[in-house]
Design a protein around this motif. Sequence first.
Motif, mmCIF file in Angstrom:
data_model
loop_
_atom_site.group_PDB
_atom_site.id
_atom_site.type_symbol
_atom_site.label_atom_id
_atom_site.label_comp_id
_atom_site.label_asym_id
_atom_site.label_seq_id
_atom_site.Cartn_x
_atom_site.Cartn_y
_atom_site.Cartn_z
ATOM 1 N N TYR A 51 8.127 -11.099 5.218
ATOM 2 C CA TYR A 51 9.077 -10.071 4.794
ATOM 3 C C TYR A 51 8.978 -8.807 5.633
ATOM 4 N N LEU A 52 7.930 -8.701 6.459
ATOM 5 C CA LEU A 52 7.767 -7.540 7.320
ATOM 6 C C LEU A 52 8.232 -7.791 8.750
ATOM 7 N N MET A 53 8.862 -8.930 9.003
ATOM 8 C CA MET A 53 9.515 -9.143 10.296
ATOM 9 C C MET A 53 10.846 -8.421 10.293
ATOM 10 N N ALA A 54 11.131 -7.679 11.358
ATOM 11 C CA ALA A 54 12.365 -6.904 11.395
ATOM 12 C C ALA A 54 12.906 -6.846 12.808
ATOM 13 N N ALA A 113 13.841 -13.429 5.002
ATOM 14 C CA ALA A 113 13.483 -13.765 6.384
ATOM 15 C C ALA A 113 13.916 -15.188 6.715
ATOM 16 N N ARG A 114 13.910 -16.069 5.724
ATOM 17 C CA ARG A 114 14.288 -17.464 5.927
ATOM 18 C C ARG A 114 15.739 -17.617 6.354
ATOM 19 N N MET A 125 12.161 0.914 4.509
ATOM 20 C CA MET A 125 11.521 -0.394 4.544
ATOM 21 C C MET A 125 10.367 -0.309 5.517
ATOM 22 N N GLU A 126 9.190 -0.670 5.033
ATOM 23 C CA GLU A 126 7.930 -0.370 5.693
ATOM 24 C C GLU A 126 7.570 -1.341 6.808
#
Length: 600
Positions: free
Chosen positions: A195-198, A140-141, A265-266
């Motif tokens: 990690y759950l930002m999409a 995400a970074r 990917m959840e």
Amino acid sequence: MGQAEEPLLPDDPHSYSRAREVAVRHLSLDLEVDFESRSLAGSVRLDLDRHAPDASELVLDTWQLEVGDVTLGDGSRAAYELGEHDPLLGSPLRVRIGDADSVVVHYRTHPEARALQWLEAEQTSSGHPFLFTQSQAILARSWVPLQDSPAVRFSYDATVRVPPQLLALMSAGNPTARNGDGVHRFSMPQRVPSYLMALAVGDLEFRSTGPRSGVYAEPDVVDAAAWEFADTEQMIDAVQRRFGGYRWDRYDLLVAPASFPFGGMENPRLTFLTPTLLAGDRSLVSVVAHELAHSWSGNLVTNATWNDLWLNEGFTEYLETRIVEDVYGERFATMILQLYRQELLSALPRLDPRDTWLEQDLAGRDADDAAGPVAYHKGSLFLSMLEQVVGRERLDAFLTAYFDRYAFRSMDTPTFVGHLRAELLDPAGVTPEQVQLEAWLHGPGLPDNAPVWHSEAFADVDRAVEALVAGRVAAEVDVSGWSPHEWIHLLRALPDDPGAGLLADLDETFGLSESRNSEILFTWLRYAVESGHVFDSLRADRALADFLRRQGRIKFLRPLYTALVETDAGRARAREIYAVARPGYHAVAAGVVDRILDRS
């Protein structure tokens, strides 16, 4: 919602952020998607919580971001420093915040940002460009400056500008159709880890599969996807009955392009899926059950660091098999459980003994090293073992209360062990020694109290294998009604050197090299490579090259390339195929294959 408790903010070896001092609590994005320059450009506002009253510095994780202006909430310019780049962690962005409660960072992503895959129009089925993100584990970074640790949770909103002919979606509340100006606004009120930002942008259409669920996909895929995943709403009902209410409002699916590097990917509210699941017979929907289960284990209660990934993936796999059992029956679930155990037993001898512990130690290593059969299969077996010891009813009650108490929080292994002993083992009169707790958490391999499953369907397959090895021709074997799991078990049960005649007969009779089921095709091709058959069969060789070039799922790429480089001929063929395939792989997948070929 569970009782309020202090956030668990352990030291994270994969993040520069000092979240125990200052943590991000809300994030506001304003981004423009530029396909020509392959970049996201704009700003992010970070609202802060101070855990240390005298803290004067905010530390963010970045990866090759072009940082412009940094301002404080009152509009004044902030002093900041972008640290040296580390090949594993990227660069820390240190911002002097004084007594400010928010920071705004203006930035642009690098064209090679590791989380982003930019697909040209000719690389998609719709003939339009496509962008998708993959933020797990610490990527995400590379598209947002933030505290890229699973222990830090934040709510977010976003304004995303895209070409008006395309639709933008996020792991948030989503539109179901394009608008006229290409400006899309999103809100995610529940706190999530980075990690759950999409984000996904493409020529996408929506089909409903129920009151809380639906499918997004490119136009030529969307109807087939809606049919394939029609049982999604039934799965939601099944897991809610077992483990408590669904807390994310909607559960939608996005079928990504074939280069998507994982089965799924959840991302909350919008699971990303590989199109390799579109088998045409709903036989691979256990992946949807797995990603849905993450809405409880992983998304709701999150591993505090990547050392604790088993608390995410092991729990999720256990819930997955319970969903499958409820929706498709015990026979179907037992086959999956036996296949998962086979995969673990096959992998363990190839792993360093320390890497077979449930609680990992990944300091100085890639965070992605946590993902593998130990976190998934050994973690799931641990819960199945507890089920056998304390009973399903008691374990279900424990898990339901656990998800409720720690909802929207993070969990590490020591804290979980304390909770397990106090809330499950002690009330049941079970000691840690009786369940071999220490051997599971901090011991190599698989303890001897691990459950074993025996599928009656697989017993029939084993008899078929015996007949084939004894000389029976493939056409005489009754395979009517076989599921993909039975085919996979057959291929795994064949001897290492069955003879070219038998393999050619199997392929000719059953069309294994042309299978539409990605799991059967992968298992066949892996066996064809490992047995050497692929070097004697033009049919299998062509199928292998086509499979490696048209999809980028790491689960398939890693074993096939690894098997190929074991021989000189295979190594040369791997490099030949990869030279064509690599431009279509996501950066995460390309990195995996690069390392395999570099070591060979």
